[in-house]
Design a protein around this motif. Structure first.
Motif, PDB file in Angstrom:
ATOM      1  N   LYS A  68      -4.615   8.317  -9.235  1.00  6.64           N
ATOM      2  CA  LYS A  68      -3.228   8.621  -8.884  1.00  6.64           C
ATOM      3  C   LYS A  68      -2.938   8.266  -7.427  1.00  6.64           C
ATOM      4  CE  LYS A  68      -0.863  12.120 -10.051  1.00  6.64           C
ATOM      5  NZ  LYS A  68      -0.335  13.491 -10.253  1.00  6.64           N
ATOM      6  N   ASP A  69      -1.695   7.853  -7.184  1.00  6.90           N
ATOM      7  CA  ASP A  69      -1.154   7.555  -5.848  1.00  6.90           C
ATOM      8  C   ASP A  69      -1.632   6.230  -5.264  1.00  6.90           C
ATOM      9  OD1 ASP A  69       0.266   9.978  -5.874  1.00  6.90           O
ATOM     10  OD2 ASP A  69      -1.460  11.063  -5.072  1.00  6.90           O
ATOM     11  N   GLU A  70      -2.425   5.461  -5.997  1.00  3.60           N
ATOM     12  CA  GLU A  70      -2.791   4.128  -5.515  1.00  3.60           C
ATOM     13  C   GLU A  70      -1.602   3.180  -5.671  1.00  3.60           C
ATOM     14  OE1 GLU A  70      -7.608   4.104  -6.431  1.00  3.60           O
ATOM     15  OE2 GLU A  70      -6.228   3.248  -7.901  1.00  3.60           O
ATOM     16  N   TYR A  89       3.612   3.237  -7.211  1.00  2.69           N
ATOM     17  CA  TYR A  89       2.393   4.031  -7.067  1.00  2.69           C
ATOM     18  C   TYR A  89       1.986   4.607  -8.425  1.00  2.69           C
ATOM     19  CZ  TYR A  89       3.455   3.694  -2.118  1.00  2.69           C
ATOM     20  OH  TYR A  89       3.721   3.209  -0.865  1.00  2.69           O
ATOM     21  N   ILE A  90       0.690   4.591  -8.699  1.00  2.00           N
ATOM     22  CA  ILE A  90       0.197   5.118  -9.969  1.00  2.00           C
ATOM     23  C   ILE A  90       0.480   6.624 -10.038  1.00  2.00           C
ATOM     24  CG2 ILE A  90      -1.882   5.617 -11.310  1.00  2.00           C
ATOM     25  CD1 ILE A  90      -3.026   2.976 -10.455  1.00  2.00           C
ATOM     26  N   THR A 108       0.263   4.520 -15.866  1.00  2.00           N
ATOM     27  CA  THR A 108       1.691   4.619 -15.550  1.00  2.00           C
ATOM     28  C   THR A 108       1.872   4.536 -14.042  1.00  2.00           C
ATOM     29  OG1 THR A 108       2.072   6.049 -17.468  1.00  2.00           O
ATOM     30  CG2 THR A 108       3.767   6.047 -15.769  1.00  2.00           C
ATOM     31  N   PHE A 109       2.798   3.679 -13.605  1.00  2.00           N
ATOM     32  CA  PHE A 109       3.117   3.659 -12.186  1.00  2.00           C
ATOM     33  C   PHE A 109       4.628   3.775 -11.994  1.00  2.00           C
ATOM     34  CE2 PHE A 109       3.313  -0.857 -13.212  1.00  2.00           C
ATOM     35  CZ  PHE A 109       4.292  -1.393 -12.380  1.00  2.00           C
ATOM     36  N   THR A 110       4.997   4.571 -10.999  1.00  2.00           N
ATOM     37  CA  THR A 110       6.403   4.820 -10.690  1.00  2.00           C
ATOM     38  C   THR A 110       6.827   3.886  -9.577  1.00  2.00           C
ATOM     39  OG1 THR A 110       6.113   7.142 -11.286  1.00  2.00           O
ATOM     40  CG2 THR A 110       8.088   6.575 -10.032  1.00  2.00           C
ATOM     41  N   GLU A 111       7.934   3.181  -9.788  1.00  2.00           N
ATOM     42  CA  GLU A 111       8.324   2.178  -8.808  1.00  2.00           C
ATOM     43  C   GLU A 111       8.794   2.810  -7.505  1.00  2.00           C
ATOM     44  OE1 GLU A 111      11.725  -0.192  -9.747  1.00  2.00           O
ATOM     45  OE2 GLU A 111      12.873   1.495 -10.492  1.00  2.00           O
TER      46      GLU A 111
END
Length: 327
Positions: A68-70, A89-90, A108-111
């Motif tokens: 997460k957060d990568e 970020y993942i 899942t990654f959030t743009e």
């Protein structure tokens, strides 16, 4: 447009906190074909979109790289040069699932950066205020004479009194913008103070406020409200927050005819409100929110802008689905 659908290339790049990068590259070639699927969403809403990448049969070392957060970026092109579809970020790493032959893992990654959680206190500014303090004063005993001529002795008494001092006290207040300030200046001021990065500001109308405005509340909520009053839209474009004029003629234009369509255009469910159409084409990386589309189909002609859509690859055909709104 005559989209050339040869030599598809796609890249999924993830960078960890130490700066190390892991790249999956699929060009459907011999020994350079690492297959993965994806869904990338785009929309003219002010909230960041969630995108997914599905990977197959990763080794334990490669699979454990994802956390997460990568930082994550997804690229695609019909050719060797990279064209960005989305970055962010993942936000979720699912465990691999096996059917006995293939191990499937969904990432899942959030743009972009989500600014929804920035607190209202970020908009407080410091202001100097004259300080005062309370001191005790003693009123001496004295005679009080009434109209009748009677004299009464009043005892000495002590009371509290507020007096100004030379010291200045620092307080936190909401910033106020004067009458006559433009909407763009207020938006830029709030964004700068809250450290919200806006890559582009193109307002449909940039009028001046008719009375003073106090920036009180959550920064992103205030900006959304101000943008709405200018007839504009706040949206994420390939991971970057932008404010755009949805009716502008000044934009990137793509021409599409019946040869480019996977299927005939269909009326959108929002058609009555927006005069909207749905189209499906081979994947066009240039298409994203607010891009202009010049339709030259026998079913649908005219000038439109992209309201929302999705880039996807299921292991077979890379495609772009777009919702178009008449300009």
């Amino acid at each position: 447009m005559a989209i050339v659908t040869r030599n598809p290339n796609m890249w999924f790049e993830v960078t960890n906190e130490k700066g190390k990068k892991q790249i999956l590259h699929n060009d459907e070639g011999f020994e350079t074909n690492y297959p993965f699927g994806f869904e990338v969403h785009f929309s003219d809403t002010p909230s960041p979109q969630e995108n997914t990448v599905t990977v197959y049969n990763l080794s334990k070392d490669h699979s454990s790289f994802y956390q997460k957060d990568e930082q994550a970026a997804l690229y695609f092109n019909w050719g060797k040069s990279k064209k960005l579809l989305a970055e962010g970020y993942i936000s979720k790493v699912e465990k691999g699932q096996s059917d006995g032959v293939t191990i499937t893992q969904v990432l899942t990654f959030t743009e972009g950066t989500d600014y929804n959680n920035i607190k209202a206190r970020k908009l407080k500014v410091t202001k100097g205020k004259k300080n005062s303090k309370t001191v005790k004063t003693t009123e001496a005993g004295h005679y009080k004479t009434y109209k009748s001529g009677k004299k009464v002795w009043v005892k000495a008494k002590t009371k509290n009194k507020r007096v100004k001092t030379r010291a200045t006290k620092t307080v936190f207040v909401n910033k106020t913008y004067r009458k006559g300030t433009t909407y763009k200046k207020i938006i830029q001021g709030i964004a700068s103070q809250a450290k919200i990065k806006i890559a582009k500001i193109d307002l449909a109308k940039n009028s001046k406020i008719k009375k003073s405005y106090t920036a009180k509340g959550k920064p992103l909520t205030l900006i959304k409200d101000l943008v709405k009053k200018t007839g504009s839209k706040m949206t994420y474009v390939r991971g970057k927050l932008e404010i755009v004029n949805p009716k502008s003629k000044k934009r990137t234009w793509i021409e599409i005819d019946d040869q480019d369509l996977v299927q005939p255009p269909t009326l959108s469910e929002d058609n009555e409100k927006d005069n909207a159409w749905e189209i499906v084409t081979p994947l066009i990386p240039e298409i994203t929110t607010n891009v202009g589309i010049h339709m030259e189909s026998k079913f649908c002609k005219g000038y439109y802008y992209v309201k929302s859509g999705q880039h996807s690859f299921d292991g077979d055909n890379p495609q772009t689905q777009s919702t178009l709104v008449k300009i």
